[in-house]
Design a protein around this motif. Sequence first.
Motif, PDB file in Angstrom:
ATOM      1  N   LEU A   4      20.436  68.444  29.997  1.00  0.00           N
ATOM      2  CA  LEU A   4      19.838  68.349  28.672  1.00  0.00           C
ATOM      3  C   LEU A   4      19.599  66.890  28.349  1.00  0.00           C
ATOM      4  CD1 LEU A   4      22.221  70.798  26.821  1.00  0.00           C
ATOM      5  CD2 LEU A   4      19.950  71.310  27.644  1.00  0.00           C
ATOM      6  N   THR A   5      18.552  66.604  27.601  1.00  0.00           N
ATOM      7  CA  THR A   5      18.318  65.225  27.193  1.00  0.00           C
ATOM      8  C   THR A   5      19.074  64.894  25.924  1.00  0.00           C
ATOM      9  OG1 THR A   5      16.329  65.889  26.033  1.00  0.00           O
ATOM     10  CG2 THR A   5      16.055  65.081  28.280  1.00  0.00           C
ATOM     11  N   ALA A   6      19.410  65.893  25.136  1.00  0.00           N
ATOM     12  CA  ALA A   6      20.205  65.661  23.932  1.00  0.00           C
ATOM     13  C   ALA A   6      21.085  66.876  23.703  1.00  0.00           C
ATOM     14  CB  ALA A   6      19.306  65.426  22.725  1.00  0.00           C
ATOM     15  N   ILE A   7      22.265  66.636  23.249  1.00  0.00           N
ATOM     16  CA  ILE A   7      23.213  67.707  23.006  1.00  0.00           C
ATOM     17  C   ILE A   7      23.836  67.492  21.648  1.00  0.00           C
ATOM     18  CG2 ILE A   7      25.363  68.781  23.767  1.00  0.00           C
ATOM     19  CD1 ILE A   7      24.705  67.764  26.584  1.00  0.00           C
ATOM     20  N   ALA A   8      23.889  68.526  20.839  1.00  0.00           N
ATOM     21  CA  ALA A   8      24.587  68.449  19.555  1.00  0.00           C
ATOM     22  C   ALA A   8      25.696  69.479  19.595  1.00  0.00           C
ATOM     23  CB  ALA A   8      23.632  68.736  18.398  1.00  0.00           C
ATOM     24  N   LEU A   9      26.900  69.040  19.405  1.00  0.00           N
ATOM     25  CA  LEU A   9      28.052  69.920  19.473  1.00  0.00           C
ATOM     26  C   LEU A   9      28.848  69.834  18.192  1.00  0.00           C
ATOM     27  CD1 LEU A   9      29.153  68.760  23.000  1.00  0.00           C
ATOM     28  CD2 LEU A   9      28.125  70.954  22.495  1.00  0.00           C
ATOM     29  N   HIS A 109      26.592  63.961  18.651  1.00  0.00           N
ATOM     30  CA  HIS A 109      25.225  63.953  19.172  1.00  0.00           C
ATOM     31  C   HIS A 109      25.223  62.983  20.347  1.00  0.00           C
ATOM     32  CE1 HIS A 109      23.450  65.980  15.614  1.00  0.00           C
ATOM     33  NE2 HIS A 109      24.454  65.393  15.003  1.00  0.00           N
ATOM     34  N   LEU A 110      24.760  63.449  21.474  1.00  0.00           N
ATOM     35  CA  LEU A 110      24.762  62.615  22.666  1.00  0.00           C
ATOM     36  C   LEU A 110      23.415  62.682  23.346  1.00  0.00           C
ATOM     37  CD1 LEU A 110      27.708  64.556  22.911  1.00  0.00           C
ATOM     38  CD2 LEU A 110      28.162  62.397  24.023  1.00  0.00           C
ATOM     39  N   ASP A 111      22.925  61.534  23.797  1.00  0.00           N
ATOM     40  CA  ASP A 111      21.816  61.491  24.726  1.00  0.00           C
ATOM     41  C   ASP A 111      22.050  60.282  25.629  1.00  0.00           C
ATOM     42  OD1 ASP A 111      20.565  59.158  23.623  1.00  0.00           O
ATOM     43  OD2 ASP A 111      19.409  60.385  22.241  1.00  0.00           O
ATOM     44  N   SER A 115      25.385  57.634  21.550  1.00  0.00           N
ATOM     45  CA  SER A 115      26.380  58.675  21.274  1.00  0.00           C
ATOM     46  C   SER A 115      26.948  58.392  19.896  1.00  0.00           C
ATOM     47  CB  SER A 115      27.510  58.636  22.302  1.00  0.00           C
ATOM     48  OG  SER A 115      27.005  58.869  23.602  1.00  0.00           O
ATOM     49  N   TYR A 116      26.964  59.425  19.047  1.00  0.00           N
ATOM     50  CA  TYR A 116      27.488  59.236  17.710  1.00  0.00           C
ATOM     51  C   TYR A 116      28.058  60.524  17.175  1.00  0.00           C
ATOM     52  CZ  TYR A 116      22.990  61.194  16.094  1.00  0.00           C
ATOM     53  OH  TYR A 116      21.896  61.985  15.887  1.00  0.00           O
ATOM     54  N   VAL A 117      28.895  60.385  16.155  1.00  0.00           N
ATOM     55  CA  VAL A 117      29.345  61.536  15.384  1.00  0.00           C
ATOM     56  C   VAL A 117      28.830  61.326  13.971  1.00  0.00           C
ATOM     57  CG1 VAL A 117      31.382  62.068  16.801  1.00  0.00           C
ATOM     58  CG2 VAL A 117      31.612  60.547  14.834  1.00  0.00           C
ATOM     59  N   GLN A 118      28.431  62.430  13.347  1.00  0.00           N
ATOM     60  CA  GLN A 118      27.881  62.325  12.001  1.00  0.00           C
ATOM     61  C   GLN A 118      28.492  63.381  11.106  1.00  0.00           C
ATOM     62  OE1 GLN A 118      23.723  61.484  11.681  1.00  0.00           O
ATOM     63  NE2 GLN A 118      23.506  62.678   9.806  1.00  0.00           N
TER      64      GLN A 118
END
Length: 166
Positions: A4-9, A109-111, A115-118
């Motif tokens: 995946l190019t971006a993942i939101a968990l 959110h990672l790509d 990488s960050y948390v929001q």
Amino acid sequence: MTSLTAIALVVGLGVTLPLYAGMEATIREHLERLARGERVPMIAIGCFTEIQFAAINEGRAAMELHLLEQNEILFMGRHLYASRSKDGYQIDDILKQIMSALCDDAIAHLDTFVSYVQNPNTRDDGYGNQVSDRAVFEMTARKPRAELYSVMPKGDTIKPNKKGRR
């Protein structure tokens, strides 16, 4: 997971992000030293919850990035302080942004570039905005831990002025 190019968990399960004891005061002191132009050392301020740590590493593995080896968050704050104070934010504001971004409801959110948390929950920033605070991490292969690189109050269309609150 596939490539995946971006993942939101979703990583929050009702447990607050465990900052080490006394870290709010320590972070404030760090920011005050930066405001005076002093050099500050890198310090450990806390860690992710087990669920957050696993989610971040799962996302990084899916993108074939190195995994975080240690569940610890580091903080120096030089870039963070410079960028937020340039927008007119005071140390109290910056501290609120950090504490809000590192919350139990944080979504990772990672790509390949960031990488960050929001925090998905908005808060009144005192300047007429409802913001969702984001904590951006630097995660390089030479550092096996996450460094809190910056915070951003997403949705701050009204920036504070340098003379105080409006």
